[in-house]
Design a protein around this motif. Structure first.
Motif, PDB file in Angstrom:
ATOM      1  N   ARG A   1       0.500  -1.281   0.035  1.00  0.00           N
ATOM      2  CA  ARG A   1      -0.017  -0.396  -0.118  1.00  0.00           C
ATOM      3  C   ARG A   1       1.355   1.194   0.065  1.00  0.00           C
ATOM      4  O   ARG A   1       0.351   2.141  -0.469  1.00  0.00           O
ATOM      5  CB  ARG A   1      -0.759  -0.302   0.909  1.00  0.00           C
ATOM      6  CG  ARG A   1      -1.857   1.097   1.186  1.00  0.00           C
ATOM      7  CD  ARG A   1      -2.549   1.441   2.742  1.00  0.00           C
ATOM      8  NE  ARG A   1      -1.372   1.875   3.728  1.00  0.00           N
ATOM      9  CZ  ARG A   1      -2.499   1.880   4.722  1.00  0.00           C
ATOM     10  NH1 ARG A   1      -3.058   1.794   4.713  1.00  0.00           N
ATOM     11  NH2 ARG A   1      -0.503   2.604   5.829  1.00  0.00           N
TER      12      ARG A   1
ATOM     13  N   LEU B   1       0.588   3.662  -3.041  1.00  0.00           N
ATOM     14  CA  LEU B   1       0.563   5.416  -3.040  1.00  0.00           C
ATOM     15  C   LEU B   1       1.226   6.224  -2.713  1.00  0.00           C
ATOM     16  O   LEU B   1       0.995   7.250  -3.530  1.00  0.00           O
ATOM     17  CB  LEU B   1      -0.002   5.725  -1.080  1.00  0.00           C
ATOM     18  CG  LEU B   1      -1.215   4.531  -1.443  1.00  0.00           C
ATOM     19  CD1 LEU B   1      -1.505   4.862   0.678  1.00  0.00           C
ATOM     20  CD2 LEU B   1      -1.947   5.745  -1.234  1.00  0.00           C
TER      21      LEU B   1
ATOM     22  N   ASP C   1      -8.000  -0.853   2.686  1.00  0.00           N
ATOM     23  CA  ASP C   1      -7.227  -0.170   1.741  1.00  0.00           C
ATOM     24  C   ASP C   1      -7.347   0.355   0.978  1.00  0.00           C
ATOM     25  O   ASP C   1      -6.660   1.506   0.560  1.00  0.00           O
ATOM     26  CB  ASP C   1      -5.583  -0.696   1.474  1.00  0.00           C
ATOM     27  CG  ASP C   1      -5.025  -1.121   3.110  1.00  0.00           C
ATOM     28  OD1 ASP C   1      -5.271  -0.365   4.010  1.00  0.00           O
ATOM     29  OD2 ASP C   1      -4.404  -1.741   2.237  1.00  0.00           O
TER      30      ASP C   1
ATOM     31  N   LEU D   1      -9.792   2.051  -0.212  1.00  0.00           N
ATOM     32  CA  LEU D   1     -10.165   3.772   0.007  1.00  0.00           C
ATOM     33  C   LEU D   1      -9.521   5.000   0.092  1.00  0.00           C
ATOM     34  O   LEU D   1      -8.888   5.703  -1.319  1.00  0.00           O
ATOM     35  CB  LEU D   1     -11.543   4.329   1.332  1.00  0.00           C
ATOM     36  CG  LEU D   1     -11.958   5.973   1.523  1.00  0.00           C
ATOM     37  CD1 LEU D   1     -12.845   6.158   0.035  1.00  0.00           C
ATOM     38  CD2 LEU D   1     -12.652   5.674   2.039  1.00  0.00           C
ATOM     39  N   LEU D   2      -8.670   4.078   0.889  1.00  0.00           N
ATOM     40  CA  LEU D   2      -6.917   5.261   0.389  1.00  0.00           C
ATOM     41  C   LEU D   2      -6.546   5.096  -1.404  1.00  0.00           C
ATOM     42  O   LEU D   2      -5.855   6.496  -1.583  1.00  0.00           O
ATOM     43  CB  LEU D   2      -5.610   4.914   1.164  1.00  0.00           C
ATOM     44  CG  LEU D   2      -6.103   5.130   2.123  1.00  0.00           C
ATOM     45  CD1 LEU D   2      -4.704   4.524   3.706  1.00  0.00           C
ATOM     46  CD2 LEU D   2      -5.739   7.193   2.280  1.00  0.00           C
TER      47      LEU D   2
ATOM     48  N   GLN E   1      -8.089   4.292  -4.006  1.00  0.00           N
ATOM     49  CA  GLN E   1      -8.776   4.250  -5.052  1.00  0.00           C
ATOM     50  C   GLN E   1      -9.108   5.959  -5.270  1.00  0.00           C
ATOM     51  O   GLN E   1      -9.229   6.561  -5.843  1.00  0.00           O
ATOM     52  CB  GLN E   1     -10.295   4.309  -4.727  1.00  0.00           C
ATOM     53  CG  GLN E   1     -10.992   4.593  -5.996  1.00  0.00           C
ATOM     54  CD  GLN E   1     -12.524   3.844  -5.220  1.00  0.00           C
ATOM     55  OE1 GLN E   1     -13.014   2.400  -5.028  1.00  0.00           O
ATOM     56  NE2 GLN E   1     -13.395   3.915  -6.277  1.00  0.00           N
ATOM     57  N   THR E   2      -8.374   6.969  -3.756  1.00  0.00           N
ATOM     58  CA  THR E   2      -9.072   7.998  -3.655  1.00  0.00           C
ATOM     59  C   THR E   2      -7.365   8.696  -4.781  1.00  0.00           C
ATOM     60  O   THR E   2      -7.277   9.109  -5.243  1.00  0.00           O
ATOM     61  CB  THR E   2      -8.613   9.033  -2.265  1.00  0.00           C
ATOM     62  OG1 THR E   2     -10.062   8.000  -2.033  1.00  0.00           O
ATOM     63  CG2 THR E   2      -8.664  10.128  -2.385  1.00  0.00           C
ATOM     64  N   GLU E   3      -6.628   8.331  -4.192  1.00  0.00           N
ATOM     65  CA  GLU E   3      -5.093   8.410  -4.535  1.00  0.00           C
ATOM     66  C   GLU E   3      -5.182   8.136  -6.366  1.00  0.00           C
ATOM     67  O   GLU E   3      -4.775   8.819  -7.114  1.00  0.00           O
ATOM     68  CB  GLU E   3      -4.053   7.904  -4.020  1.00  0.00           C
ATOM     69  CG  GLU E   3      -2.472   8.111  -4.845  1.00  0.00           C
ATOM     70  CD  GLU E   3      -1.919   9.773  -4.376  1.00  0.00           C
ATOM     71  OE1 GLU E   3      -1.565  10.269  -5.178  1.00  0.00           O
ATOM     72  OE2 GLU E   3      -2.918   9.894  -3.173  1.00  0.00           O
ATOM     73  N   CYS E   4      -5.786   7.674  -6.690  1.00  0.00           N
ATOM     74  CA  CYS E   4      -5.847   7.225  -7.877  1.00  0.00           C
ATOM     75  C   CYS E   4      -6.975   8.238  -9.023  1.00  0.00           C
ATOM     76  O   CYS E   4      -6.395   8.705 -10.277  1.00  0.00           O
ATOM     77  CB  CYS E   4      -6.888   5.964  -8.449  1.00  0.00           C
ATOM     78  SG  CYS E   4      -4.969   4.102  -8.028  1.00  0.00           S
ATOM     79  N   GLU E   5      -8.057   8.309  -8.231  1.00  0.00           N
ATOM     80  CA  GLU E   5      -8.788   9.875  -8.715  1.00  0.00           C
ATOM     81  C   GLU E   5      -7.949  11.003  -8.536  1.00  0.00           C
ATOM     82  O   GLU E   5      -7.994  11.644 -10.172  1.00  0.00           O
ATOM     83  CB  GLU E   5     -10.056   9.454  -7.583  1.00  0.00           C
ATOM     84  CG  GLU E   5     -10.482   8.335  -7.927  1.00  0.00           C
ATOM     85  CD  GLU E   5     -12.306   8.006  -7.243  1.00  0.00           C
ATOM     86  OE1 GLU E   5     -11.991   8.536  -6.043  1.00  0.00           O
ATOM     87  OE2 GLU E   5     -13.129   7.162  -7.029  1.00  0.00           O
ATOM     88  N   LYS E   6      -7.495  11.180  -7.812  1.00  0.00           N
ATOM     89  CA  LYS E   6      -6.098  12.531  -7.882  1.00  0.00           C
ATOM     90  C   LYS E   6      -5.718  12.720  -9.261  1.00  0.00           C
ATOM     91  O   LYS E   6      -5.271  13.316 -10.146  1.00  0.00           O
ATOM     92  CB  LYS E   6      -5.229  12.899  -6.600  1.00  0.00           C
ATOM     93  CG  LYS E   6      -6.039  13.095  -5.068  1.00  0.00           C
ATOM     94  CD  LYS E   6      -4.819  12.920  -4.164  1.00  0.00           C
ATOM     95  CE  LYS E   6      -3.702  14.034  -4.890  1.00  0.00           C
ATOM     96  NZ  LYS E   6      -2.755  13.392  -3.424  1.00  0.00           N
TER      97      LYS E   6
ATOM     98  N   LYS F   1      -9.864   5.822 -13.591  1.00  0.00           N
ATOM     99  CA  LYS F   1     -10.809   5.572 -13.164  1.00  0.00           C
ATOM    100  C   LYS F   1     -11.183   3.795 -12.812  1.00  0.00           C
ATOM    101  O   LYS F   1     -10.604   3.532 -13.384  1.00  0.00           O
ATOM    102  CB  LYS F   1     -11.773   5.592 -14.926  1.00  0.00           C
ATOM    103  CG  LYS F   1     -11.724   7.273 -14.712  1.00  0.00           C
ATOM    104  CD  LYS F   1     -12.642   7.426 -15.555  1.00  0.00           C
ATOM    105  CE  LYS F   1     -12.282   6.866 -17.773  1.00  0.00           C
ATOM    106  NZ  LYS F   1     -10.697   7.356 -17.816  1.00  0.00           N
TER     107      LYS F   1
END
Length: 278
Positions: A218, A222, A247, A249-250, A252-257, A261
């Motif tokens: 992880r 990240l 893990d 959410l962490l 996916q949030t970083e990918c979306e930044k 998709k």
């Protein structure tokens, strides 16, 4: 090499899974160079010259309330590693299509038959994350694709990607043992399109890929997500694993930044693997 002295650590772990897999991964980072899973846990070996009294100090799982772990250790002469693997490393078959086996196993009747000498390198297919990454590769189109296998371990994922039709592949690992092991396994499987590189994400500068496979952990995912996103071609695929359900959410949030998709999730014994599109 015949006079090399090793220290053998014999661990008992409860619960056995996923405890033994986490322990082996952490021991690998600490410098242990070969592992044998046992009915009660695992035995790990390190050369005496690389050993020190505080070798286990940074092994986080040993201080976790989730697992009960005991161990003893002793000094031993060099072990016949091939013999140990022959006794403990069984072939695996993923989705009736891909087999991963050692040279001493019989050829499997599958579409993709991969032969590896795993040594201490991570990636035999037995671990949930490698198993799911193999599933992703089997399900997706790799024909004529350029591919990065980041944290390649044994090189098994890059090898399967070439067998699936990928034409230009980089297999990258910062660990020298994994680098050398991947070189051996690439040659063993007669792969001609894979370049094995020793290094971390810094070696990716200026490179572009249609597919990126990253089965690491992880924190490194990240840390390096921005680099992966910058290396991914338009409409490219990113496959990630090495982390748990908690893990997601962490990750996916970083990918979306980075405008990646979410496309698909695989899960196996609380380990997960995610697919993203650029």
């Amino acid at each position: 090499m015949s006079n090399t002295i090793y220290i053998g650590y014999h661990f008992k772990i409860s619960p056995l899974q996923p405890g033994v897999e986490i322990l082996i991964a952490e021991l690998g980072y600490a410098g242990f160079e070969s592992f044998v899973e046992t009915e009660a846990g695992a035995t790990a070996y390190i050369q005496k010259e690389a050993w020190h009294a505080y070798i286990l100090e940074d092994i986080q799982i040993l201080n976790s309330d989730e697992f009960e772990i005991t161990f003893e250790f002793n000094e031993i002469e060099q072990t016949n590693w091939n013999e140990e693997w022959e006794k403990n490393f069984n072939p695996i078959i993923v989705d009736d299509a891909c087999s991963v086996r050692a040279p001493f196993h019989e050829k499997q009747n599958t579409t993709y038959d991969i032969v590896i000498e795993p040594k201490m390198s991570f990636g035999t297919g037995h671990h949930e994350t490698t198993h799911m990454m193999i599933q992703h590769i089997l399900k997706n189109d790799f024909n004529n694709k350029s591919v990065l296998d980041m944290g390649c371990g044994t090189g098994v994922l890059a090898i399967l990607a070439e067998l699936k039709g990928a034409k230009l592949l980089d297999a990258v690992d910062y660990d020298n043992w994994c680098y050398l092991n991947s070189l051996e396994n690439v040659e063993r499987n007669n792969c001609g399109n894979i370049t094995v590189i020793e290094g971390d994400a810094s070696v990716l500068k200026g490179k572009k890929y249609d597919v990126i496979i990253a089965n690491i952990n992880r924190n490194i995912l990240l840390q390096d997500m921005k680099t992966y996103a910058s290396c991914l071609n338009e409409n490219g695929m990113l496959f990630l694993s090495g982390f748990y359900n908690d893990d997601i959410l962490l990750i996916q949030t970083e990918c979306e930044k980075h405008m990646l998709k979410f496309e698909e999730k695989l899960e196996r014994n609380n380990w997960v693997s995610l697919k993203f599109l650029n």
